[in-house]
Design a protein around this motif. Structure first.
Motif, PDB file in Angstrom:
ATOM      1  N   ARG A   1      -9.034  21.962  16.442  1.00  0.00           N
ATOM      2  CA  ARG A   1      -8.629  23.273  15.935  1.00  0.00           C
ATOM      3  C   ARG A   1      -9.002  23.313  14.466  1.00  0.00           C
ATOM      4  O   ARG A   1      -9.086  22.272  13.809  1.00  0.00           O
ATOM      5  N   LYS A   2      -9.242  24.501  13.945  1.00  0.00           N
ATOM      6  CA  LYS A   2      -9.607  24.638  12.542  1.00  0.00           C
ATOM      7  C   LYS A   2      -8.338  24.788  11.716  1.00  0.00           C
ATOM      8  O   LYS A   2      -7.634  25.786  11.841  1.00  0.00           O
ATOM      9  N   PRO A   3      -7.999  23.804  10.884  1.00  0.00           N
ATOM     10  CA  PRO A   3      -6.777  23.887  10.081  1.00  0.00           C
ATOM     11  C   PRO A   3      -6.881  25.001   9.036  1.00  0.00           C
ATOM     12  O   PRO A   3      -7.932  25.205   8.429  1.00  0.00           O
ATOM     13  N   ASP A   4      -5.784  25.719   8.837  1.00  0.00           N
ATOM     14  CA  ASP A   4      -5.728  26.806   7.861  1.00  0.00           C
ATOM     15  C   ASP A   4      -4.959  26.374   6.628  1.00  0.00           C
ATOM     16  O   ASP A   4      -4.062  25.519   6.699  1.00  0.00           O
ATOM     17  N   GLN A   5      -5.286  27.009   5.516  1.00  0.00           N
ATOM     18  CA  GLN A   5      -4.592  26.746   4.258  1.00  0.00           C
ATOM     19  C   GLN A   5      -3.081  26.891   4.467  1.00  0.00           C
ATOM     20  O   GLN A   5      -2.625  27.808   5.138  1.00  0.00           O
ATOM     21  N   GLY A   6      -2.320  25.952   3.921  1.00  0.00           N
ATOM     22  CA  GLY A   6      -0.867  25.963   4.067  1.00  0.00           C
ATOM     23  C   GLY A   6      -0.365  25.073   5.195  1.00  0.00           C
ATOM     24  O   GLY A   6       0.797  24.694   5.223  1.00  0.00           O
ATOM     25  N   GLN A   7      -1.231  24.725   6.136  1.00  0.00           N
ATOM     26  CA  GLN A   7      -0.841  23.815   7.219  1.00  0.00           C
ATOM     27  C   GLN A   7      -0.954  22.373   6.748  1.00  0.00           C
ATOM     28  O   GLN A   7      -1.482  22.096   5.661  1.00  0.00           O
TER      29      GLN A   7
ATOM     30  N   LEU B   1       0.802  -1.215   0.000  1.00  0.00           N
ATOM     31  CA  LEU B   1       0.000   0.000   0.000  1.00  0.00           C
ATOM     32  C   LEU B   1       0.833   1.262   0.000  1.00  0.00           C
ATOM     33  O   LEU B   1       1.877   1.336   0.655  1.00  0.00           O
ATOM     34  N   SER B   2       0.357   2.271  -0.730  1.00  0.00           N
ATOM     35  CA  SER B   2       0.965   3.601  -0.707  1.00  0.00           C
ATOM     36  C   SER B   2      -0.155   4.629  -0.862  1.00  0.00           C
ATOM     37  O   SER B   2      -1.244   4.314  -1.338  1.00  0.00           O
ATOM     38  N   VAL B   3       0.131   5.855  -0.441  1.00  0.00           N
ATOM     39  CA  VAL B   3      -0.860   6.932  -0.480  1.00  0.00           C
ATOM     40  C   VAL B   3      -0.350   8.044  -1.383  1.00  0.00           C
ATOM     41  O   VAL B   3       0.827   8.405  -1.340  1.00  0.00           O
ATOM     42  N   SER B   4      -1.252   8.597  -2.194  1.00  0.00           N
ATOM     43  CA  SER B   4      -0.901   9.734  -3.045  1.00  0.00           C
ATOM     44  C   SER B   4      -2.019  10.771  -3.015  1.00  0.00           C
ATOM     45  O   SER B   4      -3.154  10.464  -2.641  1.00  0.00           O
ATOM     46  N   ALA B   5      -1.667  11.988  -3.404  1.00  0.00           N
ATOM     47  CA  ALA B   5      -2.600  13.110  -3.576  1.00  0.00           C
ATOM     48  C   ALA B   5      -3.495  13.405  -2.373  1.00  0.00           C
ATOM     49  O   ALA B   5      -4.677  13.704  -2.551  1.00  0.00           O
ATOM     50  N   PRO B   6      -2.964  13.357  -1.136  1.00  0.00           N
ATOM     51  CA  PRO B   6      -3.833  13.707   0.001  1.00  0.00           C
ATOM     52  C   PRO B   6      -4.056  15.219   0.068  1.00  0.00           C
ATOM     53  O   PRO B   6      -3.157  15.996  -0.241  1.00  0.00           O
ATOM     54  N   TYR B   7      -5.269  15.619   0.429  1.00  0.00           N
ATOM     55  CA  TYR B   7      -5.518  17.038   0.693  1.00  0.00           C
ATOM     56  C   TYR B   7      -6.812  17.207   1.471  1.00  0.00           C
ATOM     57  O   TYR B   7      -7.701  16.372   1.436  1.00  0.00           O
ATOM     58  N   MET B   8      -6.857  18.322   2.191  1.00  0.00           N
ATOM     59  CA  MET B   8      -8.049  18.731   2.931  1.00  0.00           C
ATOM     60  C   MET B   8      -8.392  20.140   2.466  1.00  0.00           C
ATOM     61  O   MET B   8      -7.551  21.038   2.580  1.00  0.00           O
ATOM     62  N   PRO B   9      -9.593  20.359   1.923  1.00  0.00           N
ATOM     63  CA  PRO B   9      -9.993  21.735   1.647  1.00  0.00           C
ATOM     64  C   PRO B   9     -10.109  22.490   2.976  1.00  0.00           C
ATOM     65  O   PRO B   9     -10.574  21.918   3.962  1.00  0.00           O
ATOM     66  N   GLN B  10      -9.665  23.738   3.008  1.00  0.00           N
ATOM     67  CA  GLN B  10      -9.763  24.504   4.248  1.00  0.00           C
ATOM     68  C   GLN B  10     -11.206  24.470   4.724  1.00  0.00           C
ATOM     69  O   GLN B  10     -12.127  24.783   3.976  1.00  0.00           O
TER      70      GLN B  10
ATOM     71  N   LEU C   1      -0.344   3.299   8.122  1.00  0.00           N
ATOM     72  CA  LEU C   1       0.395   4.316   7.372  1.00  0.00           C
ATOM     73  C   LEU C   1       0.081   5.679   7.983  1.00  0.00           C
ATOM     74  O   LEU C   1      -1.074   5.985   8.270  1.00  0.00           O
ATOM     75  N   THR C   2       1.117   6.495   8.163  1.00  0.00           N
ATOM     76  CA  THR C   2       0.931   7.867   8.627  1.00  0.00           C
ATOM     77  C   THR C   2       1.055   8.781   7.422  1.00  0.00           C
ATOM     78  O   THR C   2       1.979   8.649   6.619  1.00  0.00           O
ATOM     79  N   VAL C   3       0.116   9.704   7.288  1.00  0.00           N
ATOM     80  CA  VAL C   3       0.036  10.579   6.124  1.00  0.00           C
ATOM     81  C   VAL C   3       0.009  12.028   6.585  1.00  0.00           C
ATOM     82  O   VAL C   3      -0.701  12.373   7.532  1.00  0.00           O
ATOM     83  N   GLU C   4       0.776  12.862   5.905  1.00  0.00           N
ATOM     84  CA  GLU C   4       0.718  14.316   6.106  1.00  0.00           C
ATOM     85  C   GLU C   4      -0.191  14.874   5.017  1.00  0.00           C
ATOM     86  O   GLU C   4       0.141  14.814   3.836  1.00  0.00           O
ATOM     87  N   MET C   5      -1.346  15.399   5.411  1.00  0.00           N
ATOM     88  CA  MET C   5      -2.340  15.897   4.471  1.00  0.00           C
ATOM     89  C   MET C   5      -2.297  17.423   4.442  1.00  0.00           C
ATOM     90  O   MET C   5      -2.624  18.071   5.437  1.00  0.00           O
ATOM     91  N   PRO C   6      -1.890  18.023   3.315  1.00  0.00           N
ATOM     92  CA  PRO C   6      -1.855  19.487   3.238  1.00  0.00           C
ATOM     93  C   PRO C   6      -3.265  20.075   3.174  1.00  0.00           C
ATOM     94  O   PRO C   6      -4.166  19.493   2.581  1.00  0.00           O
ATOM     95  N   VAL C   7      -3.418  21.232   3.805  1.00  0.00           N
ATOM     96  CA  VAL C   7      -4.685  21.954   3.775  1.00  0.00           C
ATOM     97  C   VAL C   7      -4.618  22.931   2.600  1.00  0.00           C
ATOM     98  O   VAL C   7      -3.720  23.771   2.523  1.00  0.00           O
ATOM     99  N   LYS C   8      -5.558  22.781   1.675  1.00  0.00           N
ATOM    100  CA  LYS C   8      -5.622  23.612   0.464  1.00  0.00           C
ATOM    101  C   LYS C   8      -6.749  24.630   0.616  1.00  0.00           C
ATOM    102  O   LYS C   8      -7.493  24.614   1.597  1.00  0.00           O
ATOM    103  N   SER C   9      -6.914  25.488  -0.383  1.00  0.00           N
ATOM    104  CA  SER C   9      -8.006  26.458  -0.335  1.00  0.00           C
ATOM    105  C   SER C   9      -9.345  25.714  -0.332  1.00  0.00           C
ATOM    106  O   SER C   9      -9.430  24.572  -0.789  1.00  0.00           O
TER     107      SER C   9
END
Length: 156
Positions: free
Chosen positions: A119-125, A36-45, A139-147
């Motif tokens: 907490r409310k995640p902000d864009q860029g975090q 298993l692998s993870v790609s394209a993670p993101y969270m809309p702000q 698996l631990t994933v770092e998900m960037p917060v996008k607009s």
């Protein structure tokens, strides 16, 4: 001459047996489990202070199916998994990840819901999440917060 023929026959039989022994499950073990692998993670702000969505793709390059059984995050009291079919959202306790296949979480389809935000995640975090599977290790994933209006197909 007869003795030499017997020795050659015995040697050929032994070589054949050794070759067959090499074909056992030990040499193939890598393909009989999930990879298993993870790609394209993101969270809309998030637009609300208590809930957010998350999207990603889990790829399985291995020869065995696995299952995503839970997701946790440092930013949420609870993360639930949902499918959307015909406009109706339904909570799921697990999702299958087929051998040589993918599990896709995207807007309008399968998705993660981060509930009871601490907490409310902000864009860029980045938000950290842990994916737990039925057979594979977590698996631990770092998900960037996008607009809030981010579209992965356009990058905006």
């Amino acid at each position: 001459m007869r003795r030499r023929s017997t020795v050659l026959t015995t040697a050929a039989a032994l070589a054949g047996a050794l070759a067959l022994a090499g074909c056992g499950s030990g040499s193939d073990a890598g393909s009989s489990k999930a990879e298993l692998s993870v790609s394209a993670p993101y969270m809309p702000q998030p637009v609300s202070a208590d809930m957010a969505a998350g999207f990603l793709t889990i790829t399985n390059k291995g020869g065995a199916q696995d299952e995503l059984t839970s997701v946790t995050s440092d930013v949420a009291g609870q993360v639930t998994m949902h499918s959307t079919m015909g406009g109706a959202m339904q909570e799921k306790s697990s999702f299958a990840i087929p051998a040589h296949g993918q599990l896709v979480f995207k807007s309008g389809g399968n998705h993660l819901m981060f509930e009871k935000l601490k907490r409310k995640p902000d864009q860029g975090q980045k938000v950290t999440l842990k994916l737990t599977f039925a057979r594979s290790g977590p698996l631990t994933v770092e998900m960037p917060v996008k607009s809030a209006t981010y579209n992965p197909s356009t990058g905006h």
